[in-house]
Design a protein around this motif. Structure first.
Motif, PDB file in Angstrom:
ATOM      1  N   UNK A 154       1.089  -1.120  -0.144  1.00 24.61           N
ATOM      2  CA  UNK A 154       0.001   0.235   0.274  1.00 24.61           C
ATOM      3  C   UNK A 154       0.874   1.069   0.364  1.00 24.61           C
ATOM      4  N   UNK A 155      -0.050   2.532  -0.689  1.00 29.45           N
ATOM      5  CA  UNK A 155       1.096   3.502  -0.166  1.00 29.45           C
ATOM      6  C   UNK A 155      -0.012   4.640  -0.239  1.00 29.45           C
ATOM      7  N   UNK A 156       0.014   5.428   1.164  1.00 31.12           N
ATOM      8  CA  UNK A 156      -0.492   6.590   1.849  1.00 31.12           C
ATOM      9  C   UNK A 156      -0.303   8.054   1.173  1.00 31.12           C
ATOM     10  N   UNK A 157      -0.804   7.768   0.309  1.00 31.80           N
ATOM     11  CA  UNK A 157      -1.181   8.980  -0.628  1.00 31.80           C
ATOM     12  C   UNK A 157      -1.683  10.013  -0.145  1.00 31.80           C
ATOM     13  N   UNK A 158      -1.174  11.356   0.258  1.00 29.81           N
ATOM     14  CA  UNK A 158      -1.793  12.385   1.128  1.00 29.81           C
ATOM     15  C   UNK A 158      -1.479  13.815   0.049  1.00 29.81           C
ATOM     16  N   UNK A 159      -2.496  14.536   0.154  1.00 29.22           N
ATOM     17  CA  UNK A 159      -2.385  15.724  -0.570  1.00 29.22           C
ATOM     18  C   UNK A 159      -1.994  16.722   0.402  1.00 29.22           C
ATOM     19  N   UNK A 160      -1.634  17.017   1.948  1.00 28.73           N
ATOM     20  CA  UNK A 160      -1.328  17.598   3.175  1.00 28.73           C
ATOM     21  C   UNK A 160       0.645  17.352   2.831  1.00 28.73           C
ATOM     22  N   UNK A 161       0.835  19.026   2.364  1.00 33.60           N
ATOM     23  CA  UNK A 161       1.941  18.938   2.047  1.00 33.60           C
ATOM     24  C   UNK A 161       2.803  19.810   3.740  1.00 33.60           C
ATOM     25  N   UNK A 162       1.253  20.044   4.474  1.00 30.92           N
ATOM     26  CA  UNK A 162       2.824  20.654   5.729  1.00 30.92           C
ATOM     27  C   UNK A 162       3.393  19.991   6.805  1.00 30.92           C
ATOM     28  N   UNK A 163       3.598  18.942   6.722  1.00 31.39           N
ATOM     29  CA  UNK A 163       4.311  17.914   7.018  1.00 31.39           C
ATOM     30  C   UNK A 163       4.830  16.560   6.534  1.00 31.39           C
ATOM     31  N   UNK A 164       6.175  16.515   6.781  1.00 32.78           N
ATOM     32  CA  UNK A 164       7.481  15.583   6.413  1.00 32.78           C
ATOM     33  C   UNK A 164       7.118  14.361   5.871  1.00 32.78           C
ATOM     34  N   UNK A 165       7.143  13.652   4.994  1.00 39.05           N
ATOM     35  CA  UNK A 165       6.768  12.274   5.111  1.00 39.05           C
ATOM     36  C   UNK A 165       7.351  11.579   7.249  1.00 39.05           C
ATOM     37  N   UNK A 166       8.510  12.229   7.863  1.00 36.09           N
ATOM     38  CA  UNK A 166       8.974  11.464   8.669  1.00 36.09           C
ATOM     39  C   UNK A 166       7.690  11.713  10.434  1.00 36.09           C
ATOM     40  N   UNK A 167       7.768  13.065   9.757  1.00 37.46           N
ATOM     41  CA  UNK A 167       6.251  13.671  10.782  1.00 37.46           C
ATOM     42  C   UNK A 167       4.955  12.740  10.682  1.00 37.46           C
ATOM     43  N   UNK A 168       4.780  12.440   9.431  1.00 36.11           N
ATOM     44  CA  UNK A 168       3.505  11.811   9.355  1.00 36.11           C
ATOM     45  C   UNK A 168       3.734  10.571  10.466  1.00 36.11           C
ATOM     46  N   UNK A 169       4.895   9.949  10.003  1.00 36.97           N
ATOM     47  CA  UNK A 169       5.157   8.199  10.193  1.00 36.97           C
ATOM     48  C   UNK A 169       5.502   9.408  11.747  1.00 36.97           C
ATOM     49  N   UNK A 170       5.471   9.479  12.519  1.00 30.78           N
ATOM     50  CA  UNK A 170       5.866   9.961  14.004  1.00 30.78           C
ATOM     51  C   UNK A 170       4.845   9.958  14.160  1.00 30.78           C
ATOM     52  N   UNK A 171       3.474  10.814  13.975  1.00 36.10           N
ATOM     53  CA  UNK A 171       2.243  10.840  13.945  1.00 36.10           C
ATOM     54  C   UNK A 171       1.009   9.759  13.706  1.00 36.10           C
ATOM     55  N   UNK A 172       2.084   8.967  13.173  1.00 31.68           N
ATOM     56  CA  UNK A 172       1.393   7.428  12.502  1.00 31.68           C
ATOM     57  C   UNK A 172       1.367   6.747  13.933  1.00 31.68           C
ATOM     58  N   UNK A 173       2.410   7.057  13.809  1.00 29.89           N
ATOM     59  CA  UNK A 173       2.330   5.895  15.275  1.00 29.89           C
ATOM     60  C   UNK A 173       2.080   5.697  16.404  1.00 29.89           C
ATOM     61  N   UNK A 174       2.495   7.586  17.141  1.00 31.89           N
ATOM     62  CA  UNK A 174       2.041   8.078  18.429  1.00 31.89           C
ATOM     63  C   UNK A 174       0.740   7.997  18.663  1.00 31.89           C
ATOM     64  N   UNK A 175      -0.019   8.353  17.681  1.00 35.44           N
ATOM     65  CA  UNK A 175      -1.501   9.112  17.312  1.00 35.44           C
ATOM     66  C   UNK A 175      -2.565   8.247  17.572  1.00 35.44           C
ATOM     67  N   UNK A 176      -2.024   6.818  16.263  1.00 37.18           N
ATOM     68  CA  UNK A 176      -2.890   6.540  15.865  1.00 37.18           C
ATOM     69  C   UNK A 176      -2.766   4.474  15.419  1.00 37.18           C
ATOM     70  N   UNK A 177      -1.595   4.122  16.530  1.00 31.81           N
ATOM     71  CA  UNK A 177      -1.186   3.144  16.450  1.00 31.81           C
ATOM     72  C   UNK A 177      -1.702   2.309  15.175  1.00 31.81           C
ATOM     73  N   UNK A 178      -0.242   3.034  14.520  1.00 31.78           N
ATOM     74  CA  UNK A 178      -0.233   2.453  13.131  1.00 31.78           C
ATOM     75  C   UNK A 178       1.916   2.901  12.945  1.00 31.78           C
ATOM     76  N   UNK A 179       2.262   2.083  12.590  1.00 29.60           N
ATOM     77  CA  UNK A 179       3.873   1.898  12.783  1.00 29.60           C
ATOM     78  C   UNK A 179       3.629   1.319  11.185  1.00 29.60           C
ATOM     79  N   UNK A 180       3.835   2.275  10.126  1.00 30.83           N
ATOM     80  CA  UNK A 180       4.424   2.014   8.630  1.00 30.83           C
ATOM     81  C   UNK A 180       5.969   2.582   8.357  1.00 30.83           C
ATOM     82  N   UNK A 181       6.580   1.873   7.085  1.00 29.63           N
ATOM     83  CA  UNK A 181       7.717   2.311   6.805  1.00 29.63           C
ATOM     84  C   UNK A 181       7.297   3.479   5.917  1.00 29.63           C
ATOM     85  N   UNK A 182       8.622   3.965   6.426  1.00 38.56           N
ATOM     86  CA  UNK A 182       8.601   5.172   5.552  1.00 38.56           C
ATOM     87  C   UNK A 182       8.534   5.498   4.275  1.00 38.56           C
TER      88      UNK A 182
END
Length: 257
Positions: free
Chosen positions: A41-69
């Protein structure tokens, strides 16, 4: 529900996997089920305010999702890919936040407020009138006008707030120049995302909550689509949609991967 089995998924984030800062447990479960089944799968987002690394960290810390960069593909990354393909001088004026600026500057582009080769416009919550003036004047001088994504609204816990598309429309009115749009539902981001997954479009499913962006990405680019009514497009709107999604669910828990 009974559905076709797909070899890979293109998945929206905000409104689909979470809503602003609110969890959508069915969205989290959906990613976990794909991971367990080893379905790419590929998480395809129109959101440009966050880097992929920040998105990755947010998914892990707030939404119980661990996903490769490498599973996170933002409109910022697609914008850089497009600019590199065009090959103009590496000067740019950006209206946007850190996620976009970091991606563009890391790719070797330099800021130019007066005569940039590109003007790139995205969501910027610190927008000022002077920023709009600089962008307008640069476009008038011939800068390539790029809009990262066409989202007129951003769904979050407060409601539907102004999105990048609203800022782009303002500059299009001021310059009488139409922006090249990178993000969903445009072919630019869709083709790049398909290329990254390395699967034929016939084997992919586009999953999202916004008919105008996510589902049109599928409709416009020959990819099956799954609308989940947890975000932007509501269930009561579905009967009147001009071209129906391939599938509609009220919760991703209904979907069989």
């Amino acid at each position: 529900m009974t559905n076709k089995k797909y070899g890979g998924y293109l998945i929206d984030l905000d409104g689909t996997i979470y809503l602003g800062n609110k969890r959508i447990p069915a969205g989290e479960n959906f990613i976990h089920r794909l991971q367990e089944a080893k379905i790419p799968y590929l998480l395809v987002t129109n959101n440009t305010t966050k880097t992929p690394r920040v998105v990755q960290k947010r998914l892990s810390q707030h939404f119980n999702i661990e996903t490769p960069l490498e599973t996170i593909y933002t409109a910022s990354l697609a914008t850089v890919d497009y600019m590199n393909d065009l090959g103009l001088e590496k000067t740019v004026y950006i209206i946007g936040e850190d996620g976009l600026k970091e991606a563009i500057y890391e790719a070797g582009y330099k800021k130019d407020r007066e005569n940039p080769a590109y003007v790139v416009v995205a969501l910027d919550t610190d927008l000022t009138y002077e920023m709009l003036v600089l962008a307008t004047l640069a476009i008038h001088k011939g800068a390539k006008f790029i809009g990262t994504n066409p989202d007129l609204n951003l769904p979050n816990e407060r409601g539907l707030t102004p999105g990048a598309g609203a800022l782009i429309k303002m500059l299009e009115a001021a310059t009488r120049v139409e922006a090249t749009i990178i993000g969903k539902p445009e072919a630019i981001i869709a083709d790049k995302a398909v290329e990254k997954l390395g699967l034929p479009k016939s084997d992919l499913l586009m999953v999202g909550d916004n008919y105008l962006t996510d589902i049109h990405t599928g409709i416009n680019n020959g990819i099956d689509s799954l609308l989940v009514t947890t975000g932007f497009t509501k269930a009561e709107e579905v009967p009147n949609l001009p071209v129906p999604p391939t599938y509609v669910v009220s919760s991703l828990d209904e979907w069989e991967v």
